[in-house]
Design an enzyme around this catalytic site. Sequence first.
Site, short mmCIF file in Angstrom:
data_model
loop_
_atom_site.label_atom_id
_atom_site.label_comp_id
_atom_site.label_asym_id
_atom_site.label_seq_id
_atom_site.Cartn_x
_atom_site.Cartn_y
_atom_site.Cartn_z
N ARG A 1 -4.87 1.92 1.17
CA ARG A 1 -5.27 3.20 0.58
C ARG A 1 -5.87 3.02 -0.81
O ARG A 1 -6.82 3.71 -1.20
CB ARG A 1 -4.07 4.14 0.51
N ASP B 1 1.92 7.54 11.67
CA ASP B 1 2.01 7.60 13.13
C ASP B 1 3.35 7.01 13.55
O ASP B 1 4.17 6.66 12.69
CB ASP B 1 0.78 6.98 13.82
N HIS C 1 -5.06 5.61 8.96
CA HIS C 1 -3.84 6.42 9.01
C HIS C 1 -2.89 5.96 10.11
O HIS C 1 -1.95 6.66 10.46
CB HIS C 1 -4.19 7.91 9.13
N ASP D 1 -14.94 -0.85 -7.89
CA ASP D 1 -15.04 -1.47 -9.22
C ASP D 1 -13.68 -1.61 -9.88
O ASP D 1 -13.59 -1.78 -11.09
CB ASP D 1 -15.96 -0.63 -10.12
N THR E 1 4.10 4.23 14.84
CA THR E 1 4.24 2.78 14.60
C THR E 1 3.61 2.48 13.24
O THR E 1 2.59 1.80 13.15
CB THR E 1 3.51 1.98 15.70
N HIS F 1 -9.45 4.44 -2.21
CA HIS F 1 -9.60 5.26 -3.42
C HIS F 1 -10.51 4.59 -4.43
O HIS F 1 -11.32 5.25 -5.08
CB HIS F 1 -8.23 5.53 -4.06
N ASP F 2 -10.36 3.28 -4.56
CA ASP F 2 -11.21 2.57 -5.50
C ASP F 2 -12.68 2.77 -5.14
O ASP F 2 -13.50 3.17 -5.98
CB ASP F 2 -10.85 1.08 -5.50
N ASN G 1 -2.27 11.22 -6.47
CA ASN G 1 -1.86 9.83 -6.64
C ASN G 1 -0.50 9.54 -6.00
O ASN G 1 0.03 8.45 -6.15
CB ASN G 1 -1.80 9.47 -8.12
C1 HEM Z 1 -11.05 10.80 5.73
C2 HEM Z 1 -10.58 11.21 4.57
C3 HEM Z 1 -9.19 10.91 4.13
C4 HEM Z 1 -8.29 11.81 3.69
C5 HEM Z 1 -8.50 13.30 3.52
C6 HEM Z 1 -7.07 11.10 3.40
C7 HEM Z 1 -5.92 11.67 2.91
C8 HEM Z 1 -4.70 11.02 2.79
C9 HEM Z 1 -3.49 11.64 2.35
C10 HEM Z 1 -3.35 13.09 1.88
C11 HEM Z 1 -2.51 10.72 2.44
C12 HEM Z 1 -1.03 10.93 2.15
C13 HEM Z 1 -0.68 10.89 0.69
C14 HEM Z 1 0.76 11.23 0.54
O1 HEM Z 1 1.14 12.32 0.95
O2 HEM Z 1 1.52 10.42 0.00
C15 HEM Z 1 -3.10 9.51 2.93
C16 HEM Z 1 -2.41 8.35 3.15
C17 HEM Z 1 -3.00 7.19 3.53
N1 HEM Z 1 -4.35 6.97 3.72
FE1 HEM Z 1 -5.78 8.39 3.79
N2 HEM Z 1 -7.25 9.78 3.68
C18 HEM Z 1 -8.53 9.61 4.13
C19 HEM Z 1 -9.13 8.41 4.46
C20 HEM Z 1 -8.50 7.20 4.41
C21 HEM Z 1 -9.17 5.93 4.54
C22 HEM Z 1 -10.66 5.74 4.66
C23 HEM Z 1 -8.20 4.97 4.48
C24 HEM Z 1 -8.37 3.48 4.57
C25 HEM Z 1 -9.14 2.91 5.45
C26 HEM Z 1 -6.94 5.65 4.33
C27 HEM Z 1 -5.71 5.03 4.29
C28 HEM Z 1 -4.52 5.67 4.06
C29 HEM Z 1 -3.23 5.00 4.13
C30 HEM Z 1 -2.98 3.54 4.52
C31 HEM Z 1 -2.27 5.97 3.78
C32 HEM Z 1 -0.76 5.74 3.65
C33 HEM Z 1 -0.46 5.35 2.22
C34 HEM Z 1 0.95 4.89 1.98
O3 HEM Z 1 1.81 4.98 2.87
O4 HEM Z 1 1.22 4.42 0.87
N3 HEM Z 1 -7.15 7.01 4.26
N4 HEM Z 1 -4.44 9.72 3.13
C1 NAG Z 2 0.75 10.03 -10.93
O1 NAG Z 2 0.46 10.96 -11.95
C2 NAG Z 2 1.60 11.42 -12.63
C3 NAG Z 2 1.18 12.55 -13.55
O2 NAG Z 2 0.16 12.18 -14.46
C4 NAG Z 2 2.24 10.23 -13.36
O3 NAG Z 2 3.39 10.65 -14.08
C5 NAG Z 2 2.64 9.17 -12.31
O4 NAG Z 2 3.14 8.02 -12.94
C6 NAG Z 2 1.43 8.79 -11.47
N1 NAG Z 2 1.83 7.91 -10.37
C7 NAG Z 2 1.38 6.66 -10.23
C8 NAG Z 2 1.86 5.94 -9.02
O5 NAG Z 2 0.64 6.11 -11.01
#
Ligand code: HEM
Ligand code: NAG
Length: 316
Positions: free
Chosen positions: A59, A241, A188, A71, A243, A63-64, A91
Amino acid sequence: MAASFFVAFLLFSSLLFHLNSALSVDYYAETCPGAETAVTEVMKKAMANDNTVPAALLRMHFHDCFIRGCDASVLLNSKGSRKAEKDGPPNISLHAFYVIDHAKKAVEKLCPGVVSCADILALAARDAVALSGGPNWEVPKGRKDGRVSKASETSQLPSPTFNFSQLKQSFSQRGLSTKDLVALSGGHTLGFAHCSSFENRIHNFDATHDVDPSLNSGFAKKLRKICPAHNKAKNAGSTMDSTSTVFDNTYFKLLLQGKGLFSSDEALLTHPKTKGQVSQFANSQEDFFRAFVKAIIRMGSLEGGKEVRKDCRVVN
Ligand code: HEM
Ligand SMILES: *[C@@H]1O[C@H](CO)[C@@H](O)[C@H](O)[C@H]1NC(C)=O
Ligand SMILES: *[C@@H]1O[C@H](CO)[C@@H](O)[C@H](O)[C@H]1NC(C)=O
């Protein structure tokens, strides 16, 4: 003729993002041949201690790349009141930044000042996928690190409430197709989401439904139990999911059963072409893997910075 080329050139150069064509899989073959192995070793160790690491790093790479290109802007720390991306609003699941610090330290020991933080993050994301049972691929390298990271720019990330046209726009602005969108959404298959990321679907969905009618009703009940209205448990949520530590095509199978978590996942079914791709990837893990690799390499080529940072958390 010349005029239309000129117009095409203007249109192209006015795009927000450029694909970096200078990347190459053997970029460090002479200058730091041990870099990849060093990153992989750090990833293996980190994953053995904490099985949430792969999802976090995949993820983080996404985001990067979606903000200012790949970058390493996501890695920079805030400086006083100048808040960086990592302290911006969505974040909540960004974590495990320490893994990149460890990898950078190992790589700096081998070849100081050579390997960019953005490349290390791209390699770590590849390892995250490959070491979780997903595809492996050669990562094109040669990214440079940026000097700017702004919390306000995290609003450029797609939101989990986005509909199909919003997702399509967000990806096409970055030169990514709707097939790339479907394949990359397959990321996901790993990880965890907090209630806040999908509560729009299970409470007050719209004027006539409390729960999104496209959700499988048993699944919706389960989610409402975990995430009651006015939920107070900040860490509550669901695995992405069934798994969630294995990189596979289960995400697509569940999506077809109304068990996708986000509106943005469900949105892939609202267009015939992308719905067809979801079915294809649900039926063939091989097709998913092939499309995912193509798409993440494209996403990973979004052009970014100009320097090789010494410390991934601060500009030189
Ligand atoms: C299509 C648009 C996308 C949206 C709207 C989106 C949104 C999100 C959101 C809201 C979360 C959960 C954050 C949380 O509640 O903690 C998430 C988790 C995640 N996303 Fe996406 N995402 C997108 C695309 C992607 C892409 C392109 C990747 C990588 C190829 C990705 C990989 C992940 C992963 C691995 C997680 C789990 C993170 C964790 O467990 O630490 N996502 N995403
Ligand atoms: C996410 O943002 C909050 C509010 O600025 C900050 O306190 C927190 O440390 C940030 N989380 C991470 C993982 O950097
Ligand atoms: C998608 O959302 C945008 C912004 O809310 C809205 O303007 C647009 O009409 C929506 N598109 C569809 C097809 O629902």
